[in-house]
Design an enzyme around this catalytic site. Structure first.
Site, PDB file in Angstrom:
ATOM      1  N   SER A 125       0.792  -1.238   0.000  1.00 45.65           N
ATOM      2  CA  SER A 125       0.000   0.000   0.000  1.00 45.65           C
ATOM      3  C   SER A 125       0.820   1.282   0.000  1.00 45.65           C
ATOM      4  O   SER A 125       0.230   2.370  -0.008  1.00 45.65           O
ATOM      5  CB  SER A 125      -0.959   0.011   1.199  1.00 45.65           C
ATOM      6  OG  SER A 125      -2.036  -0.859   0.974  1.00 45.65           O
ATOM      7  N   LYS A 168      -0.300   3.756  -2.538  1.00 45.53           N
ATOM      8  CA  LYS A 168      -1.385   4.738  -2.419  1.00 45.53           C
ATOM      9  C   LYS A 168      -0.883   6.182  -2.377  1.00 45.53           C
ATOM     10  O   LYS A 168      -1.673   7.108  -2.588  1.00 45.53           O
ATOM     11  CB  LYS A 168      -2.256   4.413  -1.212  1.00 45.53           C
ATOM     12  CG  LYS A 168      -3.047   3.106  -1.358  1.00 45.53           C
ATOM     13  CD  LYS A 168      -4.000   2.892  -0.201  1.00 45.53           C
ATOM     14  CE  LYS A 168      -4.838   1.630  -0.376  1.00 45.53           C
ATOM     15  NZ  LYS A 168      -4.080   0.401  -0.050  1.00 45.53           N
ATOM     16  N   SER A 218      -5.446   2.933   4.734  1.00 40.15           N
ATOM     17  CA  SER A 218      -5.224   1.975   3.644  1.00 40.15           C
ATOM     18  C   SER A 218      -6.515   1.275   3.212  1.00 40.15           C
ATOM     19  O   SER A 218      -6.511   0.084   2.899  1.00 40.15           O
ATOM     20  CB  SER A 218      -4.167   0.929   4.042  1.00 40.15           C
ATOM     21  OG  SER A 218      -2.977   1.142   3.338  1.00 40.15           O
TER      22      SER A 218
END
Length: 279
Positions: free
Chosen positions: A59, A62, A116
């Protein structure tokens, strides 16, 4: 005799200083597969371990997703809905957002960065001028613009192990993301009440270091998949300087945070002009 006495006095003065310097600079026992520490103001690398090894990044992706969302200039005050297309069918990871949830795009971006939330990231990528495919192409264009030469992205969440990068490339991404006030704000907030779906949901930051006042965290992102291990990007203050830490592939749920703590403690123990440490 006088010369010998002078040498003895000099050595007597130097030895304690050398011992003190040695004690002040122990090598951090970093467990991450790859790591890097960079002074944001100067760009100087202060620590590196396997910094050019290409690895899945989970993640941490992101941060790039957020940049593409913000660069699109589409209003964050527009609502977007979670659909079946936003359900993770690769890892079947769980989400607190049921299909049908209607949220402002700003809320989706907030919980994608802070907590997340994968469905929020998927929904933002689908709500793009070129759809999710166009969004991923924009991610890779942005990576190329940042000269992330060893990075490639196939989805906006990092659930795919084919989202790969290096610690060195990720310092470029993090430095670029740090220029966005919205990314700094959303990634470092401690919690957010979300109204949508079946009822109110309280989201919390996945990084406990944001709650440590002494750290003055300016940006952060955590990540985990089985392939990537535990990952962390964090900007913290060390002697009034913004320092960027990148940690990839830590083996346990707390190891990436402990690595960051150890590296920060090591930086605080070093003379400001000490040379970079590379593994």
């Amino acid at each position: 005799m006088r010369q010998l006495l002078t040498v003895v006095v000099i050595l007597a003065c130097l030895v304690p200083a050398l011992v003190l310097a040695k004690r002040a600079m122990p090598r951090p026992a970093v467990l991450a597969r790859a790591a890097m520490v960079v002074d944001l103001a100067t760009g100087r690398t202060l620590y590196a371990k396997h910094a050019d090894q290409r690895l899945p990044i989970a993640s941490l992706t992101k941060l790039l997703t957020a940049m593409v969302v913000l660069d699109s200039k589409r209003s964050l005050l527009r609502p977007a809905r979670i659909t079946n297309d936003d359900v993770d069918r690769l890892k079947w990871s769980r989400s607190r957002l049921p299909v049908g949830s209607l949220l402002l795009r700003k809320t989706m971006l907030h919980i994608a960065l802070m907590s997340s939330e994968n469905r929020a990231a998927f929904a933002l990528s689908r709500d793009y001028a070129g759809g999710r495919g166009g969004f991923v192409r924009a991610m890779n264009r942005t990576a190329r613009r940042l000269h992330m030469r060893h990075s490639h992205f196939v989805d906006p969440t990092g659930l795919s192990p084919r989202n790969v990068s290096t610690a060195s490339d990720l310092t470029r991404l993090a430095r670029a993301a740090y220029r966005y006030a919205t990314i700094r704000k959303y990634s470092t907030s401690e919690g957010q009440l979300v109204l949508g779906g079946a009822g109110p949901l309280m989201y919390h930051n996945t990084d406990p270091l944001v709650r440590r006042a002494a750290w003055h965290v300016g940006l952060q992102k955590t990540g985990f998949t089985n392939e990537a291990g535990h990952c962390l990007i964090i900007v913290t203050q060390v002697r009034g300087h913004a320092m960027l830490f990148v940690l990839l592939g830590d083996p346990t749920p707390t190891a990436h945070f402990q690595d960051a703590i150890d590296l920060r403690r090591w930086l605080l123990s070093r003379p400001p002009t000490h040379a970079a440490h590379t593994l």
